[in-house]
Design a protein around this motif. Structure first.
Motif, PDB file in Angstrom:
ATOM      1  N   PHE A  75       0.832  -1.212   0.000  1.00  0.00           N
ATOM      2  CA  PHE A  75       0.000   0.000   0.000  1.00  0.00           C
ATOM      3  C   PHE A  75       0.864   1.258   0.000  1.00  0.00           C
ATOM      4  O   PHE A  75       1.723   1.437   0.856  1.00  0.00           O
ATOM      5  N   LYS A  76       0.607   2.129  -0.959  1.00  0.00           N
ATOM      6  CA  LYS A  76       1.325   3.407  -1.043  1.00  0.00           C
ATOM      7  C   LYS A  76       0.559   4.447  -0.235  1.00  0.00           C
ATOM      8  O   LYS A  76      -0.562   4.827  -0.599  1.00  0.00           O
ATOM      9  N   ARG A 121      -9.617   9.423  -1.381  1.00  0.00           N
ATOM     10  CA  ARG A 121      -8.331  10.089  -1.580  1.00  0.00           C
ATOM     11  C   ARG A 121      -8.332  11.010  -2.791  1.00  0.00           C
ATOM     12  O   ARG A 121      -7.540  11.961  -2.849  1.00  0.00           O
TER      13      ARG A 121
HETATM   14  N1  LIG Z   1      -1.195  -0.458  -3.749  1.00  0.00           N
HETATM   15  C1  LIG Z   1      -2.025   0.564  -3.475  1.00  0.00           C
HETATM   16  N2  LIG Z   1      -1.632   1.562  -2.645  1.00  0.00           N
HETATM   17  C2  LIG Z   1      -2.467   2.588  -2.360  1.00  0.00           C
HETATM   18  N3  LIG Z   1      -3.691   2.706  -2.882  1.00  0.00           N
HETATM   19  C3  LIG Z   1      -4.116   1.737  -3.705  1.00  0.00           C
HETATM   20  N4  LIG Z   1      -5.263   1.605  -4.389  1.00  0.00           N
HETATM   21  C4  LIG Z   1      -5.198   0.458  -5.086  1.00  0.00           C
HETATM   22  N5  LIG Z   1      -4.024  -0.147  -4.909  1.00  0.00           N
HETATM   23  C5  LIG Z   1      -3.314   0.643  -4.049  1.00  0.00           C
END
Ligand SMILES: Nc1ncnc2[nH]cnc12
Ligand SMILES: O=P(O)(O)OC[C@H]1O[C@H](OP(=O)(O)OP(=O)(O)O)[C@H](O)[C@@H]1O
Length: 173
Positions: free
Chosen positions: A23-24, A61
């Protein structure tokens, strides 16, 4: 400030919200006034020369970048929301996520026939969220001028799903 610095601030959380997902997390960018401001300015710059009437962005977001960008550029903002959140008459579209399925809604009167709309989100993964958002805008007679992301997970090939649209992303992973 540089986009490389913004990239370094985006932290990776392993196994969120499901095992195997990296997750980013953009919250470190949001809480840093300079970084947040610079991100909005860079998004604005990337849209220079384009003529459009509205910015649309998906919950949640997308709102964090879409609303300040609309304010900065002096255009209106249209929220694309998760089911049951918009109070007036809506259109819905179901889509797939990197980690599940969901659906999105837009108010039927949010976009007028022929209005040009830029769609904004924090991140492009599989492209499902933005594909759904684009289809909702088009169902109302809007024209998707372009789609802009702060970040793109290139290995998920979301651009393929969005083939035919003008796609801009500032930071690639
Ligand atoms: N890997 C990820 N990191 C953050 N937001 C996301 N939305 C979908 N995949 C994601
Ligand atoms: O390209 P995709 O595979 O559709 O994934 C990208 C979307 O996933 C995330 O939102 P999420 O659905 O996690 O909701 P949130 O913004 O409410 O956290 C992100 O903010 C994008 O909107």
């Amino acid at each position: 400030m540089t986009l490389e610095e913004i990239k370094m601030m985006i932290r990776e959380i392993p196994d969120f919200p499901k095992k195997g997902i990296k997750f980013k997390d953009i919250t470190p960018v949001l809480k840093d006034a300079k970084a947040f401001n610079y991100s909005i300015e860079m998004l604005a710059k990337a849209l220079e020369g384009r003529k459009f009437d509205l910015i649309a962005a998906p919950e949640a977001r997308g709102f964090l970048f879409g609303a300040p960008l609309a304010y900065r550029l002096g255009v209106g903002f249209v929220p694309v929301r998760k089911p049951g959140k918009l109070p007036a008459e809506t259109l819905s579209y179901e889509y797939e996520l990197e980690y599940g399925t969901d659906s999105l809604e837009i108010h039927k009167d949010a976009v007028l026939e022929g209005q040009r709309v830029v769609i904004v989100d924090d991140l492009l993964a599989t492209g499902g969220t933005i594909y759904a958002s684009a289809k909702l805008v088009e169902s109302l007679g809007g024209i998707v001028d372009s789609i802009i992301f702060l970040t793109e997970l290139t290995f998920l090939d979301g651009r393929k799903k969005l083939d035919g649209y003008d796609i801009i992303s500032l930071i690639k992973f």
